[in-house]
Every structure is written in C-alpha cells, then in structure tokens.
Design a protein around this motif. Structure first.
Motif, PDB file in Angstrom:
ATOM      1  N   SER A 177       0.800  -1.232   0.000  1.00 48.14           N
ATOM      2  CA  SER A 177       0.000   0.000   0.000  1.00 48.14           C
ATOM      3  C   SER A 177       0.828   1.276   0.000  1.00 48.14           C
ATOM      4  O   SER A 177       0.293   2.350  -0.269  1.00 48.14           O
ATOM      5  N   ARG A 178       2.130   1.184   0.271  1.00 48.70           N
ATOM      6  CA  ARG A 178       2.953   2.394   0.342  1.00 48.70           C
ATOM      7  C   ARG A 178       3.683   2.701  -0.968  1.00 48.70           C
ATOM      8  O   ARG A 178       4.550   3.566  -0.998  1.00 48.70           O
TER       9      ARG A 178
ATOM     10  N   GLU B 217       2.541  -4.047   4.584  1.00 48.63           N
ATOM     11  CA  GLU B 217       1.398  -3.130   4.583  1.00 48.63           C
ATOM     12  C   GLU B 217       0.692  -3.248   3.238  1.00 48.63           C
ATOM     13  O   GLU B 217       1.145  -2.702   2.237  1.00 48.63           O
ATOM     14  N   THR B 218      -0.422  -3.968   3.235  1.00 46.49           N
ATOM     15  CA  THR B 218      -1.123  -4.229   1.984  1.00 46.49           C
ATOM     16  C   THR B 218      -2.469  -3.515   1.953  1.00 46.49           C
ATOM     17  O   THR B 218      -2.969  -3.054   2.978  1.00 46.49           O
TER      18      THR B 218
END
Length: 136
Positions: A51-52, A107-108
């Motif tokens: 996600s980043r 972080e997904t």
C-alpha cells in the motif's frame, strides 16, 4: 453447486516486466467472464499489493508527478477486488508471508490475505486450471 476457481501464481515484482500486466489483464478478463479467481503472489509479486507504493515525476522526460501519472500495482489489484465484488464473483488474493517478510512489504491494501505455499497447493487443487507466470 460451488463454482470451481481459476488460480494464478505470480512471481514478478511490480514494474519489472510485462508479465505482471499480462497477468492482471488475464485476471480481469476471468472476473468479467464470471469466474472465481485465486492469486498466489510469490517472491517479488508479494509487493504488488504493497500500500505504500507512490507515484513519482519523471525528470528525464521533464514530466511532473501529475503528467507522469505513474501506474501503481496496488491500485490495479484494488480495482480487481472491486470488479469481483461488482460481478458477484470471488477474488482471493494471497501473498506468500515469507516473501512479504523478506521484502518488508507487509502493509497491503484491504482484501489481501497472508498465506504460504500450502495455500497455493489447496487453491490449485480446488481449481479447474492453474496458470503459473514465472519470472523466466
């Protein structure tokens, strides 16, 4: 009667080859045609849903961030998850947990789950076909 799924195993990291784009297109087509789809993201492909990820300008071509409009794979996967929901089919996206940890991409986006090679084995057994898209 339970629909059988089509399973994909992906291995390429985001932005490394055209194989990723081809796989995304095949997954999208499968969802549009009413198939349940499983994806097992292994090795570098575990970063597809990170996600980043962020867009960037392209100084070489003199383009701003907005002009470059660099595509992000986590947005493509999010769109696939939305498409599956809209078409009343299932998209089960599983990231290899060991691969995620090795790359620091835990972080997904929502809708993605963590698993391992035994998950891929089960997904493949329950599918009418499995397509493995290797790095080479």
């Amino acid at each position: 009667m339970k629909r059988k799924s089509l399973t994909f195993a992906l291995m390429d990291a985001p932005f490394e080859s055209a194989r990723t784009v081809t796989a995304i297109r095949l997954i999208e087509l499968s969802l549009r045609r009413g198939h349940d789809v499983n994806v097992f993201a292994y090795e570098g492909a575990a970063a597809l849903t990170f996600s980043r990820q962020s867009q960037h300008p392209n100084a070489t071509h003199g383009r701003t961030l907005e002009e470059e409009d660099h595509p992000l794979t986590h947005r493509w996967v999010a769109a696939l998850l939305e498409l599956a929901a809209a078409n009343d089919v299932k998209l089960d996206w599983v990231n290899c947990g060991l691969c995620v940890d090795e790359r620091g991409v835990g972080e997904t986006i929502p809708g993605v789950r963590r698993g391992g090679p035994p998950d891929f084995f089960k997904l493949a057994l329950d599918s009418f076909n499995t397509l493995v898209i290797p790095t080479r």
